[in-house]
Design a protein around this motif. Structure first.
Motif, PDB file in Angstrom:
ATOM      1  N   ASP A 134      43.970  52.116  29.074  1.00 30.69           N
ATOM      2  CA  ASP A 134      44.125  50.619  29.565  1.00 30.69           C
ATOM      3  C   ASP A 134      45.062  50.668  30.044  1.00 30.69           C
ATOM      4  OD1 ASP A 134      42.785  50.734  26.956  1.00 30.69           O
ATOM      5  OD2 ASP A 134      43.784  50.251  25.718  1.00 30.69           O
ATOM      6  N   GLY A 135      44.968  49.544  30.684  1.00 29.29           N
ATOM      7  CA  GLY A 135      45.715  48.903  31.333  1.00 29.29           C
ATOM      8  C   GLY A 135      45.411  49.357  33.294  1.00 29.29           C
ATOM      9  N   GLY A 136      45.075  50.336  33.121  1.00 28.73           N
ATOM     10  CA  GLY A 136      43.929  50.798  34.144  1.00 28.73           C
ATOM     11  C   GLY A 136      44.195  50.172  35.675  1.00 28.73           C
ATOM     12  N   ARG A 137      43.252  50.424  36.955  1.00 27.30           N
ATOM     13  CA  ARG A 137      43.184  49.821  38.199  1.00 27.30           C
ATOM     14  C   ARG A 137      41.714  49.699  38.915  1.00 27.30           C
ATOM     15  NH1 ARG A 137      46.369  47.344  35.635  1.00 27.30           N
ATOM     16  NH2 ARG A 137      48.861  46.637  36.799  1.00 27.30           N
ATOM     17  N   ILE A 138      41.069  48.740  38.939  1.00 30.02           N
ATOM     18  CA  ILE A 138      39.701  49.596  39.772  1.00 30.02           C
ATOM     19  C   ILE A 138      39.859  48.650  40.912  1.00 30.02           C
ATOM     20  CG2 ILE A 138      37.347  49.349  39.068  1.00 30.02           C
ATOM     21  CD1 ILE A 138      37.756  49.682  36.559  1.00 30.02           C
ATOM     22  N   ILE A 139      39.927  49.174  41.713  1.00 32.16           N
ATOM     23  CA  ILE A 139      39.599  48.393  43.098  1.00 32.16           C
ATOM     24  C   ILE A 139      38.078  49.154  43.951  1.00 32.16           C
ATOM     25  CG2 ILE A 139      41.318  48.425  45.027  1.00 32.16           C
ATOM     26  CD1 ILE A 139      42.962  49.200  43.561  1.00 32.16           C
ATOM     27  N   ASN A 140      37.203  48.204  44.545  1.00 30.85           N
ATOM     28  CA  ASN A 140      36.878  48.212  45.014  1.00 30.85           C
ATOM     29  C   ASN A 140      36.685  47.424  47.012  1.00 30.85           C
ATOM     30  OD1 ASN A 140      35.001  49.076  42.943  1.00 30.85           O
ATOM     31  ND2 ASN A 140      34.396  47.009  42.302  1.00 30.85           N
ATOM     32  N   ILE A 141      35.752  48.515  47.210  1.00 33.21           N
ATOM     33  CA  ILE A 141      36.550  48.149  49.151  1.00 33.21           C
ATOM     34  C   ILE A 141      35.238  47.752  49.553  1.00 33.21           C
ATOM     35  CG2 ILE A 141      37.224  48.998  51.057  1.00 33.21           C
ATOM     36  CD1 ILE A 141      39.651  49.320  49.074  1.00 33.21           C
ATOM     37  N   SER A 142      34.859  45.979  50.041  1.00 25.33           N
ATOM     38  CA  SER A 142      34.550  45.327  50.460  1.00 25.33           C
ATOM     39  C   SER A 142      34.489  45.375  52.154  1.00 25.33           C
ATOM     40  CB  SER A 142      34.232  44.131  49.585  1.00 25.33           C
ATOM     41  OG  SER A 142      33.679  43.891  50.247  1.00 25.33           O
ATOM     42  N   SER A 143      34.190  44.455  52.643  1.00 24.95           N
ATOM     43  CA  SER A 143      34.353  44.191  54.415  1.00 24.95           C
ATOM     44  C   SER A 143      34.264  42.410  54.734  1.00 24.95           C
ATOM     45  CB  SER A 143      33.184  44.749  54.202  1.00 24.95           C
ATOM     46  OG  SER A 143      33.044  44.368  56.136  1.00 24.95           O
ATOM     47  N   PHE A 227      49.742  47.876  46.379  1.00 26.81           N
ATOM     48  CA  PHE A 227      49.476  47.394  45.927  1.00 26.81           C
ATOM     49  C   PHE A 227      49.193  46.921  44.373  1.00 26.81           C
ATOM     50  CE2 PHE A 227      49.655  42.471  45.077  1.00 26.81           C
ATOM     51  CZ  PHE A 227      50.430  42.038  44.671  1.00 26.81           C
ATOM     52  N   LEU A 228      47.662  47.174  44.720  1.00 25.22           N
ATOM     53  CA  LEU A 228      46.847  46.428  43.551  1.00 25.22           C
ATOM     54  C   LEU A 228      46.841  48.031  42.538  1.00 25.22           C
ATOM     55  CD1 LEU A 228      44.138  44.935  45.461  1.00 25.22           C
ATOM     56  CD2 LEU A 228      45.570  43.662  44.259  1.00 25.22           C
ATOM     57  N   SER A 229      47.056  48.512  42.497  1.00 24.96           N
ATOM     58  CA  SER A 229      47.095  49.247  42.363  1.00 24.96           C
ATOM     59  C   SER A 229      48.036  49.972  40.968  1.00 24.96           C
ATOM     60  CB  SER A 229      47.478  51.709  42.797  1.00 24.96           C
ATOM     61  OG  SER A 229      45.773  51.302  43.638  1.00 24.96           O
ATOM     62  N   SER A 230      49.201  49.203  41.406  1.00 28.86           N
ATOM     63  CA  SER A 230      51.377  48.999  41.010  1.00 28.86           C
ATOM     64  C   SER A 230      50.557  48.472  39.736  1.00 28.86           C
ATOM     65  CB  SER A 230      51.823  49.206  41.755  1.00 28.86           C
ATOM     66  OG  SER A 230      51.758  47.044  42.209  1.00 28.86           O
ATOM     67  N   ASP A 231      52.238  48.079  39.650  1.00 26.87           N
ATOM     68  CA  ASP A 231      51.975  47.079  38.192  1.00 26.87           C
ATOM     69  C   ASP A 231      52.872  45.834  38.708  1.00 26.87           C
ATOM     70  OD1 ASP A 231      52.535  46.920  35.117  1.00 26.87           O
ATOM     71  OD2 ASP A 231      55.006  46.346  35.993  1.00 26.87           O
ATOM     72  N   ASP A 232      53.573  45.902  39.533  1.00 28.85           N
ATOM     73  CA  ASP A 232      53.711  44.831  40.462  1.00 28.85           C
ATOM     74  C   ASP A 232      52.428  43.697  40.024  1.00 28.85           C
ATOM     75  OD1 ASP A 232      56.499  45.355  40.736  1.00 28.85           O
ATOM     76  OD2 ASP A 232      55.854  45.846  42.833  1.00 28.85           O
ATOM     77  N   SER A 233      51.040  43.965  40.623  1.00 28.37           N
ATOM     78  CA  SER A 233      49.630  43.319  40.612  1.00 28.37           C
ATOM     79  C   SER A 233      49.010  43.051  39.019  1.00 28.37           C
ATOM     80  CB  SER A 233      48.824  43.694  41.425  1.00 28.37           C
ATOM     81  OG  SER A 233      48.102  45.366  40.685  1.00 28.37           O
ATOM     82  N   ARG A 234      50.183  43.780  38.234  1.00 27.29           N
ATOM     83  CA  ARG A 234      49.778  43.313  36.451  1.00 27.29           C
ATOM     84  C   ARG A 234      48.884  41.523  35.971  1.00 27.29           C
ATOM     85  NH1 ARG A 234      54.721  43.137  37.090  1.00 27.29           N
ATOM     86  NH2 ARG A 234      55.723  41.904  36.260  1.00 27.29           N
ATOM     87  N   TRP A 235      49.091  40.938  37.159  1.00 26.55           N
ATOM     88  CA  TRP A 235      48.327  39.909  36.723  1.00 26.55           C
ATOM     89  C   TRP A 235      47.440  39.502  37.865  1.00 26.55           C
ATOM     90  CZ3 TRP A 235      48.076  37.834  32.304  1.00 26.55           C
ATOM     91  CH2 TRP A 235      48.174  36.586  31.760  1.00 26.55           C
ATOM     92  N   ILE A 236      46.782  40.234  38.443  1.00 24.91           N
ATOM     93  CA  ILE A 236      45.784  39.439  38.868  1.00 24.91           C
ATOM     94  C   ILE A 236      44.508  40.777  39.141  1.00 24.91           C
ATOM     95  CG2 ILE A 236      45.239  40.028  41.347  1.00 24.91           C
ATOM     96  CD1 ILE A 236      48.375  39.842  42.074  1.00 24.91           C
ATOM     97  N   THR A 237      43.735  39.916  38.639  1.00 28.90           N
ATOM     98  CA  THR A 237      42.604  40.332  38.250  1.00 28.90           C
ATOM     99  C   THR A 237      41.032  39.167  38.613  1.00 28.90           C
ATOM    100  OG1 THR A 237      40.884  41.977  36.823  1.00 28.90           O
ATOM    101  CG2 THR A 237      41.442  40.221  36.496  1.00 28.90           C
ATOM    102  N   GLY A 238      40.244  39.825  39.253  1.00 29.13           N
ATOM    103  CA  GLY A 238      39.196  39.607  39.434  1.00 29.13           C
ATOM    104  C   GLY A 238      38.758  38.674  41.030  1.00 29.13           C
ATOM    105  N   ASP A 239      39.776  38.962  41.788  1.00 27.53           N
ATOM    106  CA  ASP A 239      40.247  38.600  43.140  1.00 27.53           C
ATOM    107  C   ASP A 239      39.700  39.470  43.939  1.00 27.53           C
ATOM    108  OD1 ASP A 239      41.681  36.621  44.645  1.00 27.53           O
ATOM    109  OD2 ASP A 239      42.753  37.605  44.770  1.00 27.53           O
ATOM    110  N   LEU A 240      39.260  38.382  45.475  1.00 26.29           N
ATOM    111  CA  LEU A 240      38.796  39.147  46.569  1.00 26.29           C
ATOM    112  C   LEU A 240      40.525  38.881  47.458  1.00 26.29           C
ATOM    113  CD1 LEU A 240      37.199  40.531  48.606  1.00 26.29           C
ATOM    114  CD2 LEU A 240      35.965  38.329  48.918  1.00 26.29           C
ATOM    115  N   LEU A 241      40.742  40.282  47.684  1.00 24.89           N
ATOM    116  CA  LEU A 241      41.997  40.240  48.896  1.00 24.89           C
ATOM    117  C   LEU A 241      41.667  40.431  49.962  1.00 24.89           C
ATOM    118  CD1 LEU A 241      45.141  39.818  49.419  1.00 24.89           C
ATOM    119  CD2 LEU A 241      45.472  42.395  48.697  1.00 24.89           C
ATOM    120  N   ASP A 242      41.882  39.708  51.208  1.00 23.89           N
ATOM    121  CA  ASP A 242      41.419  39.762  52.507  1.00 23.89           C
ATOM    122  C   ASP A 242      41.982  40.263  53.254  1.00 23.89           C
ATOM    123  OD1 ASP A 242      38.940  37.938  54.118  1.00 23.89           O
ATOM    124  OD2 ASP A 242      41.224  38.642  55.490  1.00 23.89           O
ATOM    125  N   VAL A 243      41.662  41.251  53.781  1.00 23.60           N
ATOM    126  CA  VAL A 243      43.133  42.186  54.036  1.00 23.60           C
ATOM    127  C   VAL A 243      42.369  42.021  55.523  1.00 23.60           C
ATOM    128  CG1 VAL A 243      44.551  43.915  54.559  1.00 23.60           C
ATOM    129  CG2 VAL A 243      43.829  43.475  52.164  1.00 23.60           C
TER     130      VAL A 243
END
Length: 253
Positions: A134-143, A227-243
């Protein structure tokens, strides 16, 4: 103590390029990293060696995606390496590259793209969730091809599917405190994309397409994933981050 000390992570497609940079960064931040790869034993071994030489911890898992039994093979290796520990971070990075314009795409190529880029991440997530804390992180790499019209139609649709998966999944698993976010890189100079820096003229041409006026490198993407793996991103979800460094935002006046 670093941000991910005591955490575990699985990074798919982690033997080269962006995936390797992500694995190196998560390990540097303290995570035990499972380095997934399809078939290049030497490259995967080098990634693990670099992590260990820097004082990190990692192990390699060989599993070709897009074939029968792929996810089962992957998780057999993951469970063995984790040795009873839960999984904290999943990064779906592995992808089949573009086939080009619609007129040049065969049904076989189309099926292969979806098998690797959509079906594999979907069922990797399915098997990962029971293992995930619980509290884990899933990050998908898009394009960035999902917002920039390039002649890579079939590939772009697979990444669009991944974007949709992330938003809907975030709603489903949020009750467990698991966040799901998507990272969309732009043109990034990797071994496979070495043409971007093949000459000063070419590098300047690619850089001119970005607001920040330089070519992206794998560590740029890895920093966002960290960043998205860390606790600092705990209130960010369902987002698409343009990098992308502001790729193709508009004309530079």
């Amino acid at each position: 103590m670093t941000a991910l000390t005591g955490k575990t992570a699985l990074v798919t497609g982690a033997s080269r390029g962006i995936g390797k940079a992500i694995a190196l960064r998560l390990a540097a931040d303290g995570a035990l990293v499972a380095v997934h790869y399809a078939g290049n034993d030497e490259a995967a071994g080098q990634t693990v060696a670099e992590i260990e030489q820097a004082g990190g911890r990692a192990f390699a898992i060989r599993a070709e995606l897009g074939v029968d039994g792929d996810v089962d093979t992957l998780f057999a290796g993951l469970n063995n390496g984790l040795a009873g520990r839960p999984l904290d971070i999943l990064v779906n990075n592995a992808a089949q590259t573009s086939t080009g314009p619609i007129a040049e795409t065969t049904p076989e190529q189309f099926d292969r793209l979806y098998a690797v880029n959509v079906k594999a991440p979907f069922f990797i997530i399915q098997q990962a969730l029971p293992l995930m804390s619980d509290g884990g992180r899933i990050i998908n790499i898009s394009s960035a091809v999902t917002r920039i019209a390039l002649p890579e139609l079939a590939y772009a649709t697979t990444k669009g599917a991944l974007n949709a998966l992330g938003r809907t999944l975030a709603q489903e698993v949020g009750v467990r405190g698991i966040t799901v976010n998507t990272v969309a890189p732009g043109p990034t100079a990797t071994e496979a994309q070495s043409w971007m820096t093949s000459s000063p003229e070419m590098e300047a041409r690619v850089a001119a397409g970005n607001a920040l006026n330089r070519v992206g490198v794998p560590s740029d993407i890895a920093a966002a994933v960290a960043f998205l793996s860390s606790d600092d991103s705990r209130w960010i979800t369902g987002d698409l981050l343009d990098v992308t460094g502001g790729c193709f935002l508009g004309p530079r006046f």
